[in-house]
Design an enzyme around this catalytic site. Structure first.
Site, short mmCIF file in Angstrom:
data_model
loop_
_atom_site.label_atom_id
_atom_site.label_comp_id
_atom_site.label_asym_id
_atom_site.label_seq_id
_atom_site.Cartn_x
_atom_site.Cartn_y
_atom_site.Cartn_z
N ASP A 129 -17.25 -19.63 -3.90
CA ASP A 129 -16.40 -18.92 -4.88
C ASP A 129 -15.49 -17.91 -4.18
O ASP A 129 -14.54 -17.40 -4.78
CB ASP A 129 -17.28 -18.17 -5.90
CG ASP A 129 -17.42 -18.93 -7.21
OD1 ASP A 129 -16.56 -19.78 -7.50
OD2 ASP A 129 -18.38 -18.64 -7.96
N GLN B 140 -23.25 -19.40 -11.49
CA GLN B 140 -22.33 -19.45 -12.64
C GLN B 140 -22.37 -18.13 -13.41
O GLN B 140 -23.45 -17.65 -13.77
CB GLN B 140 -22.74 -20.63 -13.55
CG GLN B 140 -21.79 -20.89 -14.69
CD GLN B 140 -20.41 -21.36 -14.24
OE1 GLN B 140 -20.29 -22.18 -13.35
NE2 GLN B 140 -19.37 -20.82 -14.85
N LYS C 135 -18.50 -29.50 -12.92
CA LYS C 135 -18.56 -29.33 -11.46
C LYS C 135 -19.46 -30.40 -10.85
O LYS C 135 -19.12 -31.00 -9.84
CB LYS C 135 -19.07 -27.92 -11.11
CG LYS C 135 -18.04 -26.85 -11.41
CD LYS C 135 -18.60 -25.43 -11.35
CE LYS C 135 -17.54 -24.43 -11.81
NZ LYS C 135 -18.04 -23.07 -11.97
#
Ligand code: NDP
Length: 287
Positions: free
Chosen positions: A123, A98, A54
């Site tokens: 997200d 995460q 990422k």
């Protein structure tokens, strides 16, 4: 006839090009570079690889990014304090924690994710964003299902009026996929582990999205000839061998179009994270 193979790389590159141009436009318009903060707690090796990917992708498109590494024994309060700081940070437009979190925090996962400012929730897991998606006001949408939709759009595959069948009802893939397809006027059926005679349902699908986490589970007999098959599954069956939830070799002989694994929708997920961060920056700059 063999199916059209929908290569993730082609579509991911197109999305990244658009994101790059959007970043240039944001800099010109507002003098702002979109920024993403990724928090990783503990030492999970797979998570470290995902986070590094990422971070690299942000650099590729000209986006600012920060990786915040917190020790495995961090407390929930320490993590919440860090999120609070990032919620206020002007140079950060997207925040991502995460997963999975270390065991001692897993029961608090919802509380932790809900603490992220919904306008920075790249997200798309915050209940505000989930709610907005369900009433057709797409705000920040989970990256993987959004990537599937973008891929269909870029491939010129119509959704409206199609019978779409989804196998899997997770909050990350199946449920947001349902809402995205429904709002694009598909007739949508969602299957799960309690569905009876699954093959009789999937055989009716013009568009089949599979997200179950079982290697090669969907076979050729389950497919309507000419159907579009999107395989979200990622299953490691040997140290260096990944396969999807769909038996690619069999199904490509019946389907009209199919995504491979690896090299399919997985590549779209990170591209959509970049897309969401730029979108989040625009949302915040308009406030
Ligand atoms: P979950 O484990 O959260 O959900 C799996 C779903 O599949 C559940 O709804 C479950 O039903 C259903 N299911 C399981 N077995 C069957 C069966 N035999 N018949 C019908 N339905 C079944 O998985 P995720 O949604 O998180 O992930 C699914 C797959 O997608 C995984 O392989 C994962 O690695 C991959 N993935 C890939 C991403 C990417 O970037 N490409 C991102 C996210 C996930 P029930 O609800 O009844 O238990």
């Amino acid at each position: 006839m063999t199916a059209r193979i929908l290569e993730g790389k082609v579509f991911a590159n197109q999305i990244k090009e658009t994101v790059k141009n959007d970043i240039v436009a944001l800099k010109e318009e507002f003098g702002v570079t979109p920024g993403l903060a990724v928090i990783i707690v503990g030492e999970n090796p797979a998570s470290r690889v995902y986070v590094a990917n990422k971070h690299r992708s942000c650099g590729d498109v000209g986006m600012y990014s920060e990786v915040i590494e917190m020790p495995a024994d961090s407390t929930k309060e320490q993590l919440l304090n860090k999120i609070a700081e990032l919620n206020q940070a002007e140079n950060i437009h997207g925040i991502l924690v995460q997963l999975p979190l270390p065991k001692h925090m897993s029961a608090d996962e919802a509380e932790i994710l809900n603490f992220i400012d919904p306008d920075k929730d790249v997200d798309g897991f915050h209940p505000v964003n989930v709610g907005k998606l369900s009433i057709g006001q797409e705000h920040l949408v989970p990256c993987t299902p959004l990537g599937c939709i973008k891929m269909l759009e870029l491939a010129g595959i119509d959704i409206a009026g199609k019978h779409a069948v989804i196998i899997g009802r997770s909050n990350i893939v199946g449920k947001p996929m349902f809402n995205l397809l429904l709002s694009r006027n598909a007739t949508v059926t969602v299957c799960h582990s309690w569905t009876k005679d699954l093959a009789s349902v999937t055989k009716e699908a013009d568009l089949l999205v599979v997200a179950i986490g079982k290697p090669n589970f969907v076979t050729a007999e389950m497919i309507k000839p000419g159907a579009v098959v999107i395989d979200v599954g990622i299953n490691r069956i040997a140290p260096k061998k990944l396969v999807g939830d769909v038996d690619f070799e069999q199904v490509k002989e019946v389907a009209g179009a199919i995504t491979p694994v690896p090299g399919g929708v997985g590549l779209l997920t990170i591209a959509m994270l970049m897309h969401n961060t730029v979108k989040a920056a625009r949302i915040q700059l308009k406030k």
